[in-house]
Design a protein around this motif. Structure first.
Motif, PDB file in Angstrom:
ATOM      1  N   ARG A   1       3.294  -3.003  -1.311  1.00 10.56           N
ATOM      2  CA  ARG A   1       2.802  -1.685  -1.693  1.00 10.56           C
ATOM      3  C   ARG A   1       2.834  -1.504  -3.207  1.00 10.56           C
ATOM      4  O   ARG A   1       3.523  -2.233  -3.933  1.00 10.56           O
ATOM      5  CB  ARG A   1       3.634  -0.591  -1.014  1.00 10.56           C
TER       6      ARG A   1
ATOM      7  N   ARG B   1       4.249   0.744  -4.871  1.00  5.49           N
ATOM      8  CA  ARG B   1       5.581   1.084  -5.392  1.00  5.49           C
ATOM      9  C   ARG B   1       6.382  -0.175  -5.715  1.00  5.49           C
ATOM     10  O   ARG B   1       7.202  -0.168  -6.636  1.00  5.49           O
ATOM     11  CB  ARG B   1       6.345   1.963  -4.401  1.00  5.49           C
ATOM     12  N   HIS B   2       6.160  -1.274  -4.966  1.00  2.00           N
ATOM     13  CA  HIS B   2       6.863  -2.517  -5.282  1.00  2.00           C
ATOM     14  C   HIS B   2       6.443  -3.030  -6.658  1.00  2.00           C
ATOM     15  O   HIS B   2       7.280  -3.472  -7.449  1.00  2.00           O
ATOM     16  CB  HIS B   2       6.570  -3.582  -4.221  1.00  2.00           C
TER      17      HIS B   2
ATOM     18  N   THR C   1       7.694  -0.585  -9.469  1.00  7.28           N
ATOM     19  CA  THR C   1       9.132  -0.711  -9.661  1.00  7.28           C
ATOM     20  C   THR C   1       9.482  -2.008 -10.377  1.00  7.28           C
ATOM     21  O   THR C   1      10.298  -2.029 -11.308  1.00  7.28           O
ATOM     22  CB  THR C   1       9.863  -0.646  -8.311  1.00  7.28           C
TER      23      THR C   1
ATOM     24  N   ALA D   1      17.523   3.296  -4.998  1.00  2.57           N
ATOM     25  CA  ALA D   1      16.144   3.158  -4.520  1.00  2.57           C
ATOM     26  C   ALA D   1      15.422   2.045  -5.275  1.00  2.57           C
ATOM     27  O   ALA D   1      14.655   1.269  -4.689  1.00  2.57           O
ATOM     28  CB  ALA D   1      15.396   4.479  -4.691  1.00  2.57           C
TER      29      ALA D   1
ATOM     30  N   ARG E   1      16.797  -1.299  -4.027  1.00  2.00           N
ATOM     31  CA  ARG E   1      16.305  -1.584  -2.672  1.00  2.00           C
ATOM     32  C   ARG E   1      14.852  -2.077  -2.722  1.00  2.00           C
ATOM     33  O   ARG E   1      14.494  -3.043  -2.025  1.00  2.00           O
ATOM     34  CB  ARG E   1      16.417  -0.340  -1.807  1.00  2.00           C
ATOM     35  N   THR E   2      14.027  -1.444  -3.552  1.00  2.00           N
ATOM     36  CA  THR E   2      12.630  -1.859  -3.663  1.00  2.00           C
ATOM     37  C   THR E   2      12.527  -3.264  -4.244  1.00  2.00           C
ATOM     38  O   THR E   2      11.696  -4.074  -3.803  1.00  2.00           O
ATOM     39  CB  THR E   2      11.846  -0.864  -4.535  1.00  2.00           C
TER      40      THR E   2
ATOM     41  N   GLU F   1      13.363  -5.735  -1.538  1.00  2.00           N
ATOM     42  CA  GLU F   1      12.234  -5.873  -0.612  1.00  2.00           C
ATOM     43  C   GLU F   1      11.176  -6.803  -1.197  1.00  2.00           C
ATOM     44  O   GLU F   1      10.644  -7.677  -0.497  1.00  2.00           O
ATOM     45  CB  GLU F   1      11.616  -4.499  -0.330  1.00  2.00           C
TER      46      GLU F   1
END
Length: 315
Positions: free
Chosen positions: A23, A25-26, A29, A52, A55-56, A59
């Motif tokens: 995504r 956001r990945h 980030t 957060a 965590r990203t 992932e």
């Protein structure tokens, strides 16, 4: 590669198989962390919590099946895989931003070009090129940024600046970049007028005076370290660390300190006599100055014109 909300794929850039959703956001980030090599700074810029962000990142690394950062103490440092992914991820975000700008410009063809200027190029080279560029491209706006070399080169890889002007990047900082040399410049040792070392033997007396040295991370820092090692003072610690002209100039003019700095930073001061140089004529202190661009940067007429102007100013 352009990420639009979600990218479904079974094969990643590193040749590893996976089936998941990458995504936006990945990517955002990752680029935020890479920009400052800090989870806390990324969290602040993205307006989210540090957990957060962490965590990203986990992932993303799980999806790619590769670590993108090396853990150094409590901090992070981009590794080789991270720099490769940074180049492609940044190019994707730049293209998305350009698409957005084209749709929202309302027919405005105004062009903005961002340039990172390292200290050695900020005093004369970039201003001269900027004036020539303004004459040739009056419809373009030139945005000049200054800062530490690691930050500017990170911004260059991420597409936040179009080119960086200054000393050639050394080691890992040049990953994903191409460099064109404009000229060779030396590092000089400068002092106040009527300093005791003028006309004397610097190498024999260097330990007797306070040293102003480039901080770690400055492009010229390894060059100066090699020279100091060659004359047997590698363990000598700097009293001050800076490459900033206003600070270094004031310290040197107000004391017996001597400053190792690129000639281009203090060229005007040397011409006016406000500072004096102690010539060393050491090949260890010479290095190339030029233009760095990202190897993944899209074609830009304005960037080519600015590079031509920089070549002219360099001559």
């Amino acid at each position: 590669m352009i990420f639009i909300d979600t990218l479904h794929t079974k094969h990643n850039y590193f040749g590893m198989s996976w089936e998941t959703e990458l995504r936006l956001r990945h990517v955002k980030t990752f680029l935020a962390i890479a920009n400052g090599e800090s989870v806390s700074l990324a969290a602040e810029s993205l307006h989210v919590t540090q957990p957060a962000v962490s965590r990203t990142l986990r992932e993303l690394e799980d999806m790619l099946e590769v670590k993108l950062f090396d853990r150094v103490g409590r901090g992070l440092r981009l590794n080789e895989a991270g720099r490769v992914f940074q180049t492609h991820a940044a190019a994707s975000m730049v293209e998305l931003a350009r698409g957005r700008d084209r749709l929202s410009s309302g027919g405005d063809h105004f062009v903005k070009l961002s340039v990172g200027a390292l200290p050695t190029a900020s005093s004369a080279l970039v201003p001269a090129a900027a004036l020539a560029f303004s004459d040739r491209c009056p419809e373009a706006r030139l945005h000049v940024l200054t800062g530490p070399n690691w930050l500017l080169f990170n911004q260059l890889r991420q597409g936040e600046v179009d080119l960086v002007v200054g000393r050639m990047p050394e080691g890992d900082s040049g990953e994903g970049l191409s460099f064109e040399q404009l000229y060779i410049e030396d590092v000089v040792v400068v002092c106040r007028p009527r300093h005791p070392l003028i006309g004397g033997r610097l190498i024999a007396e260097i330990g007797s005076y306070p040293l102003v040295l480039p901080p770690k991370g400055a492009v010229i820092a390894p060059t100066v370290d090699r020279f100091l090692t060659s004359i047997g003072v590698s363990e000598y610690r700097a009293r001050f660390e800076t490459v900033a002209l206003p600070i270094g100039r004031k310290i040197v003019q107000s004391s017996d300190a001597i400053w190792f700095i690129s000639r281009g930073v203090v060229a005007d001061e040397l011409r006016s006599g406000a500072l004096c140089s102690i010539e060393l004529a050491s090949p260890l202190l010479a290095g190339p100055v030029g233009v760095s661009i990202s190897t993944s940067a899209p074609f830009s007429v304005e960037r080519l014109i600015l590079i031509e102007c920089l070549r002219g100013a360099g001559r």
